[in-house]
Motif scaffolding. Sequence first.
Motif, PDB file in Angstrom:
ATOM      1  N   VAL A 186       0.847  -1.204   0.000  1.00 25.65           N
ATOM      2  CA  VAL A 186       0.000   0.000   0.000  1.00 25.65           C
ATOM      3  C   VAL A 186       0.879   1.249   0.000  1.00 25.65           C
ATOM      4  O   VAL A 186       0.666   2.191  -0.776  1.00 25.65           O
ATOM      5  CB  VAL A 186      -0.951  -0.001   1.223  1.00 25.65           C
ATOM      6  N   MET A 187       1.901   1.250   0.870  1.00 24.66           N
ATOM      7  CA  MET A 187       2.782   2.423   0.926  1.00 24.66           C
ATOM      8  C   MET A 187       3.584   2.558  -0.376  1.00 24.66           C
ATOM      9  O   MET A 187       3.824   3.665  -0.845  1.00 24.66           O
ATOM     10  CB  MET A 187       3.703   2.311   2.155  1.00 24.66           C
ATOM     11  N   SER A 188       3.961   1.412  -0.965  1.00 28.15           N
ATOM     12  CA  SER A 188       4.682   1.462  -2.250  1.00 28.15           C
ATOM     13  C   SER A 188       3.808   2.118  -3.313  1.00 28.15           C
ATOM     14  O   SER A 188       4.282   2.947  -4.099  1.00 28.15           O
ATOM     15  CB  SER A 188       5.046   0.050  -2.727  1.00 28.15           C
ATOM     16  N   ALA A 189       2.529   1.743  -3.316  1.00 31.30           N
ATOM     17  CA  ALA A 189       1.615   2.327  -4.310  1.00 31.30           C
ATOM     18  C   ALA A 189       1.462   3.822  -4.064  1.00 31.30           C
ATOM     19  O   ALA A 189       1.380   4.620  -5.005  1.00 31.30           O
ATOM     20  CB  ALA A 189       0.263   1.627  -4.248  1.00 31.30           C
ATOM     21  N   THR A 190       1.441   4.224  -2.777  1.00 34.21           N
ATOM     22  CA  THR A 190       1.325   5.658  -2.448  1.00 34.21           C
ATOM     23  C   THR A 190       2.541   6.424  -2.956  1.00 34.21           C
ATOM     24  O   THR A 190       2.413   7.496  -3.567  1.00 34.21           O
ATOM     25  CB  THR A 190       1.206   5.847  -0.911  1.00 34.21           C
ATOM     26  N   ILE A 191       3.731   5.856  -2.719  1.00 37.43           N
ATOM     27  CA  ILE A 191       4.958   6.533  -3.176  1.00 37.43           C
ATOM     28  C   ILE A 191       4.960   6.622  -4.710  1.00 37.43           C
ATOM     29  O   ILE A 191       5.312   7.650  -5.286  1.00 37.43           O
ATOM     30  CB  ILE A 191       6.217   5.786  -2.656  1.00 37.43           C
ATOM     31  N   SER A 192       4.524   5.543  -5.371  1.00 38.67           N
ATOM     32  CA  SER A 192       4.459   5.561  -6.848  1.00 38.67           C
ATOM     33  C   SER A 192       3.553   6.697  -7.313  1.00 38.67           C
ATOM     34  O   SER A 192       3.874   7.438  -8.245  1.00 38.67           O
ATOM     35  CB  SER A 192       3.883   4.253  -7.395  1.00 38.67           C
TER      36      SER A 192
END
Length: 271
Positions: A186-192
């Motif tokens: 989820v955090m990876s998607a947010t950073i993306s």
Amino acid sequence: MSTPSASSFTATPFIGKTFGVTVKGLTKQFGRSTVLRDINLEVRPGEIFCLMGPSGSGKSVLLKHIAGLERATSGEVRIGEHDASDPDTRDKVHLALVFQAGALFNSLSVYDNLALYPREHRLCDEAGIRERVMNALSILSLEKAVKKFPSELSGGMKKRVAIARALVMEPQLLLYDEPTSELDPVMSATISEIIATLREQTAVTSIVVTHDRSLALSIADRIGIIMDGRIRALGVPDDFRHPTDPDIANFLSPVIDLKNPRFKQLENSHE
Ligand SMILES: Nc1ncnc2c1ncn2[C@@H]1O[C@H](COP(=O)(O)OP(=O)(O)OP(=O)(O)O)[C@@H](O)[C@H]1O
């Protein structure tokens, strides 16, 4: 915890000019080992270019050449018309790096981490610095973390602070080294999403070294895959959804075979 989304922040366009990057015939040797072999690459102004490849293939070394932190054995890197290895280029191009580990100073608060660069370079007075810092923090929904120290932040927040710190430099070229490493999906998607939105709103050229396949497929304009120091494949994300080259397919979707004798060797090495 509030996490930002593309719709929850607006970035002020910083500086109109943005730069492309040209890599010509770049070869790098460390002693007898050749790490980059005749790399030729063009990153267009305003593009999100994702650089992928197996561990040790030379991605970070290439990024360091673009940042002017390594000298080529032969060949050259240009940022716009400027030579990336010339120290004066840093005065002409606003270049910011977001490193793998965030590289924040643990003894400084979030505010002071962000204020460090404009203070050291005397970019503006304290009121101007405050405006830049608070703007960058609000872009990344980090206003509440302003007085915190890095040790009090989660991994995802540290990455966002590292991006905010880069934004304070009003970058025209943003280089990210593994911006989503060690983050949950989820955090990876947010950073993306943040990387994509920053580019959309500031037109900053963004080069992202990453192992994160979903990041690359979702936000890249183009993807380059480097293997053994050479650009092995270059294309738009659709080219990499069902790759026909078996090495590229295996790199992007590795098949794990538990009967592989390598696992037995690893087991034995721990006995
Ligand atoms: N300063 C250096 N001196 C000697 N060898 C180096 C130096 N920097 C990098 N290397 C070597 O260059 C090769 C490529 O390193 P690089 O860090 O670019 O890999 P990478 O593709 O970014 O890997 P990873 O995905 O694991 O971060 C490695 O074999 C590394 O050991």
